[in-house]
Write a protein that holds these residues in place. Structure first.
Motif, short mmCIF file in Angstrom:
data_model
loop_
_atom_site.label_atom_id
_atom_site.label_comp_id
_atom_site.label_asym_id
_atom_site.label_seq_id
_atom_site.Cartn_x
_atom_site.Cartn_y
_atom_site.Cartn_z
N GLU A 435 0.88 -1.18 0.00
CA GLU A 435 0.00 0.00 0.00
C GLU A 435 0.91 1.23 0.00
O GLU A 435 1.33 1.71 1.05
N GLN A 436 1.20 1.71 -1.17
CA GLN A 436 2.29 2.66 -1.36
C GLN A 436 1.84 4.09 -1.65
O GLN A 436 2.69 5.00 -1.73
N HIS A 437 0.56 4.31 -1.79
CA HIS A 437 0.10 5.67 -2.11
C HIS A 437 0.41 6.66 -0.99
O HIS A 437 0.37 7.87 -1.21
N ILE A 438 0.74 6.17 0.20
CA ILE A 438 1.12 7.05 1.31
C ILE A 438 2.23 8.02 0.89
O ILE A 438 2.25 9.17 1.31
N THR A 439 3.13 7.57 0.02
CA THR A 439 4.25 8.41 -0.39
C THR A 439 3.77 9.64 -1.15
O THR A 439 4.19 10.78 -0.87
N SER A 440 2.86 9.47 -2.08
CA SER A 440 2.34 10.63 -2.81
C SER A 440 1.33 11.41 -1.97
O SER A 440 1.15 12.62 -2.20
N ASP A 441 0.68 10.77 -1.01
CA ASP A 441 -0.21 11.50 -0.10
C ASP A 441 0.58 12.53 0.69
O ASP A 441 0.13 13.67 0.90
N ILE A 442 1.77 12.15 1.13
CA ILE A 442 2.62 13.08 1.89
C ILE A 442 3.10 14.20 0.97
O ILE A 442 3.13 15.38 1.36
N GLU A 465 12.95 18.96 -0.82
CA GLU A 465 13.64 17.68 -0.68
C GLU A 465 12.64 16.53 -0.62
O GLU A 465 12.86 15.47 -1.23
N MET A 466 11.54 16.70 0.11
CA MET A 466 10.53 15.66 0.22
C MET A 466 9.88 15.39 -1.13
O MET A 466 9.69 14.24 -1.53
N LEU A 467 9.55 16.47 -1.85
CA LEU A 467 8.90 16.29 -3.15
C LEU A 467 9.83 15.63 -4.16
O LEU A 467 9.41 14.74 -4.92
N PHE A 468 11.08 16.03 -4.16
CA PHE A 468 12.01 15.46 -5.13
C PHE A 468 12.29 13.98 -4.85
O PHE A 468 12.32 13.16 -5.77
N ASP A 469 12.51 13.64 -3.59
CA ASP A 469 12.88 12.26 -3.29
C ASP A 469 11.70 11.30 -3.41
O ASP A 469 11.88 10.13 -3.75
N THR A 470 10.49 11.78 -3.16
CA THR A 470 9.32 10.92 -3.37
C THR A 470 9.07 10.71 -4.86
O THR A 470 8.69 9.62 -5.30
N ASN A 515 2.66 13.61 -8.09
CA ASN A 515 3.89 13.77 -7.31
C ASN A 515 5.07 14.11 -8.23
O ASN A 515 5.83 15.05 -7.99
N MET A 516 5.19 13.36 -9.32
CA MET A 516 6.29 13.61 -10.26
C MET A 516 6.10 14.94 -10.99
O MET A 516 7.06 15.67 -11.26
#
Length: 776
Positions: A435-442, A465-470, A515-516
């Motif tokens: 369940e990986q959508h948490i990364t783009s939710d953040i 930094e958070m946006l780039f690394d996600t 996110n991207m």
């Protein structure tokens, strides 16, 4: 069982609710929904006297511990200071014996005090009036205050109370503390020192007692008791008929997680903690409570929301929601997140989910932006664990854990869950794996906060930094499908957790793309305007190469489009699955009744959803879809959604309002308010539902007021339920506090800010200075 119209005084109208009858088989509900706290700690509201089936919980935020290497890290259940063993004429007092009149347990939301009172008649005919009071201080966050008043009504009694600090507790069996050290100072001040087994967090607990008889202080000689994981005092006295004995108990809680004691050592902490107890004891319950009340009065000024309605329960519900949002949120420390059950129970082990970013963070973005920032800084501190999880799974960048505890812990989701009714085996919990959508939710939450607040410092320090690394994670997560000539995201779980191991969950794909998209946009902006900042991030993240990958892949990500009926497929197979009659499950009194008839594997093969999935996509990225598409999908998916997740009803309520179906929106709002506050006496046994509580505020502000941030602009599209004539709420936008008042035909906004503000009201752009009045 619950009375929503309990009024202690006229000033507390619509500020209180009560339990009107004691039932030893229904303890969990009120323990949870009447829980107390201040963000530093949370105290479950078990009764003072003990009962079989009770759950006594005291949690201190951020003190996670793993009992054993094969266990899951969780907030440890600290020693209990609330239990009182009471004896009348040598016999134990219990409401399971004798008879009770005028029973009432009330949570006063305005002042955050729990009050329980009743007249009890013993089997021997002795009548006694009891009143118990309790608060967890918002003014002095380490302090817990308790007061007991005992008045015999028809004869003298020999009364005994045994009270102390009881560490003979666990988290449903897991013991998180070493034995510890116990001590009594001056036959008055109790001290317990304990350390967690794995994380080595020191806890220092103190308690003291004082007594008054008929308003005069009395010295009662205690019997002192120190036993294994327990320290207690026993006091006895005679109380004449009509006289009142008052006992005050003040307790304090400190831990080595406290920033004040970083690098100071246990000896310094225990000395400071003991001194604070002595000072608090000298002040006494009433003075401490008065300071606590003043702190809460500032809270209600800050979050001043009001509803003008024929249904007073609606006003009570939003106050209930704000109360719990305050008591669960660690506003004092950016190293800590919000648990899915807040600090009210052991459910979900104190872990943070996407609940925070999607359902709770908007409340703080628009009412206390500095707290929203702190919660996002918690996620920034979690980049270490997120990067480790990505690497362990063969990906690049930052892959956020589905469940988070201490920020650097990484993934802490349990691996095994409930029983499979078909096989009899424990069901594997796949969320932590797929369940990986948490990364783009953040990532979405970072963008939402930035656009609403304009906090450039946050972006410079953390956000970019958070946006780039996600984004780098998602770029590495994409899988090329040669036959379709596009990138897929396979083998995931979307928001609908009744569908596991699916390919191309629409919500996941669209949010990863978004996110991207953000990363590309901000990379190009920084390159053009802030090259020095981009250079520093380049050195840390290798952004030039990452940017090339983002731009190369983003145009080829598969984004499921509406079919000929305007339906967006939830995933590659959902629309092909078998349909069944869900009538009885839609009418269920208890969530999860589907699993009395089907295993999870079987449910995965049916067109049935746990919660909003496509609907969440329409809520977060609403301007990417036409109203016709959104309505068609609502009509298709809602009948197949059981709302077995507390997250679901508020989202559906907001979207129903968007479609103009205000009656349905209000009905769903009411159902959302009743998840915790409603008549189901087992709905909250494991703790309150944090996301649903945030969703109550969202229903009012983002639903009925239509507040949205779209493309960096603030939109308002008010529409009132039939039973409402108006409502008021504060709203922060770009650093300005707005006081918003909506009625059936007017919108009034007032601000003390000197800046000219721009809003979009019902689609029309309006600029104003100081005050805006709009007639509908």
């Amino acid at each position: 069982m619950l009375n929503y119209n309990k009024t202690l005084t006229e000033s507390l109208k619509n500020w209180t609710f009560s339990e009107e009858k004691f039932d030893p088989l229904l303890l969990g509900k009120c323990e949870s929904i009447m829980s107390l706290g201040n963000g530093y700690m949370g105290l479950r509201s078990a009764t003072d006297e003990p009962y079989i089936g009770e759950t006594r919980n005291l949690f201190v935020n951020g003190t996670f511990n793993k009992f054993d290497e094969n266990e899951v890290t969780e907030l440890p259940n600290a020693a209990d200071v609330t239990r009182l063993d009471l004896f009348v004429d040598g016999k134990r007092f219990s409401l399971e014996q004798g008879s009770t009149q005028d029973y009432s347990r009330v949570l006063d939301l305005r002042h955050a005090e729990l009050v329980r009172s009743f007249v009890w008649e013993s089997p021997e005919g002795k009548q006694i009036r009891y009143t118990f009071r309790r608060f967890v201080s918002l003014d002095q966050v380490h302090v817990i205050g308790m007061k007991l008043e005992v008045t015999p009504l028809n004869g003298e009694i020999d009364f005994t109370v045994r009270s102390g600090i009881n560490a003979q507790l666990s988290n449903t069996g897991s013991q998180h503390f070493h034995e510890g050290e116990k001590r009594i100072f001056d036959k008055k001040y109790l001290q317990l020192l304990q350390t967690t087994t794995e994380s080595k967090v020191d806890f220092v607990m103190h308690a003291s007692h004082q007594f008054k008889l008929q308003g005069q202080a009395v010295e009662l000689m205690p019997k002192m008791d120190i036993d294994r994981r327990k320290i207690a005092m026993e006091y006895s006295c005679k109380i004449a008929s009509g006289e009142t004995l008052v006992m005050e108990k003040i307790s304090t809680v400190h831990t080595s997680r406290d920033k004040a004691f970083e690098g100071q050592g246990l000896a310094v902490m225990r000395e400071a903690a003991l001194e604070q107890l002595k000072q608090a004891d000298a002040q006494g319950y009433d003075a401490l409570f008065e300071q606590h009340k003043q702190a809460w009065s500032k809270v209600w000024e800050q979050y001043a929301i009001d509803v003008e309605t024929e249904q007073p329960f609606d006003l009570l519900a939003i106050r209930f929601a704000i109360y719990h949002l305050v008591v669960m949120t660690p506003a004092h420390d950016n190293r800590m997140g919000i648990g899915a059950k807040g600090l009210s129970g052991e459910g979900y082990k104190g872990h943070s989910f996407w609940d925070t970013e999607i359902f709770i963070l908007p409340f703080y973005i628009y009412t206390r932006p500095e707290i929203a920032r702190s919660l996002l800084e918690f996620r920034y501190l979690g980049l270490e664990g997120a990067r480790r999880k990505a690497k362990e799974n063969g990906y690049e960048g930052a892959m956020y854990p589905w469940e988070a505890a201490w920020p650097t812990d990484g993934e802490v989701t349990p691996v095994w869950g409930a029983v499979d009714i078909v096989t009899g085996l424990q069901t594997k919990i796949w969320s932590g794996f797929i369940e990986q959508h948490i990364t783009s939710d953040i990532a979405y939450a970072v963008w939402h906060y930035y656009k609403a607040t304009g906090d450039q410092d946050f972006m410079d320090r953390y956000g970019y930094e958070m946006l780039f690394d996600t984004a780098t994670f998602w770029a590495s997560r994409l899988e090329w499908d040669e036959s379709a000539s596009r990138y897929h995201i396979n083998e995931v779980i979307g928001p609908d957790e009744y569908k596991e191991h699916i390919d191309n969950n629409a919500f996941t794909n669209y949010m990863a793309h978004f996110n991207m998209e953000l990363a590309i946009q901000y990379y190009e902006e920084l390159k053009a305007t802030r090259p020095e900042l981009l250079t520093s991030l380049e050195e840390k993240l290798g952004l030039a190469a990452a940017y090339g990958v983002w731009t190369d892949k983003i145009g080829q990500i598969y984004l499921p489009a509406p079919n000929e009926n305007n339906i967006v497929p939830q995933d590659d197979t959902y629309l092909t699955l078998e349909t069944i009659d869900l009538t009885k499950y839609k009418k269920q009194k208890k969530v999860g009744s589907l699993f009395l008839d089907y295993s999870l594997d079987q449910v995965c093969k049916l067109q049935v959803s746990k919660q909003a999935d496509i609907m969440m996509l329409f809520f977060l990225l609403e301007n990417k879809f036409s109203p016709e598409v959104k309505r068609a999908n609502y009509n298709y998916y809602e009948p197949k959604t059981l709302h077995d997740s507390s997250l679901s009803l508020s989202t559906h309520s907001i979207l129903a309002g968007d479609f103009g179906d205000i009656d349905l929106a209000y009905d769903l709002f009411r159902r959302a308010t009743e998840i915790d506050l409603g008549p189901n006496m087992h709905s909250s046994d494991a703790g309150i539902h944090s996301a649903s509580i945030g969703g109550i505020w969202e229903c009012i502000v983002m639903g009925f007021a239509g507040v949205r941030m779209l493309d960096g602009h603030l939109h308002l599209n008010p529409k009132l339920p039939k039973s409402w004539t108006g409502f008021k709420f504060p709203l922060y936008w770009q650093g300005a506090r707005l006081e918003v008042h909506v009625t059936r035909d007017t919108l009034n906004i007032v601000t003390v800010s000197e800046q000219e503000l721009e809003l979009i009201i019902h689609g029309s752009t309006i600029k104003f200075h100081k005050e805006l009045n709009v007639q509908f």
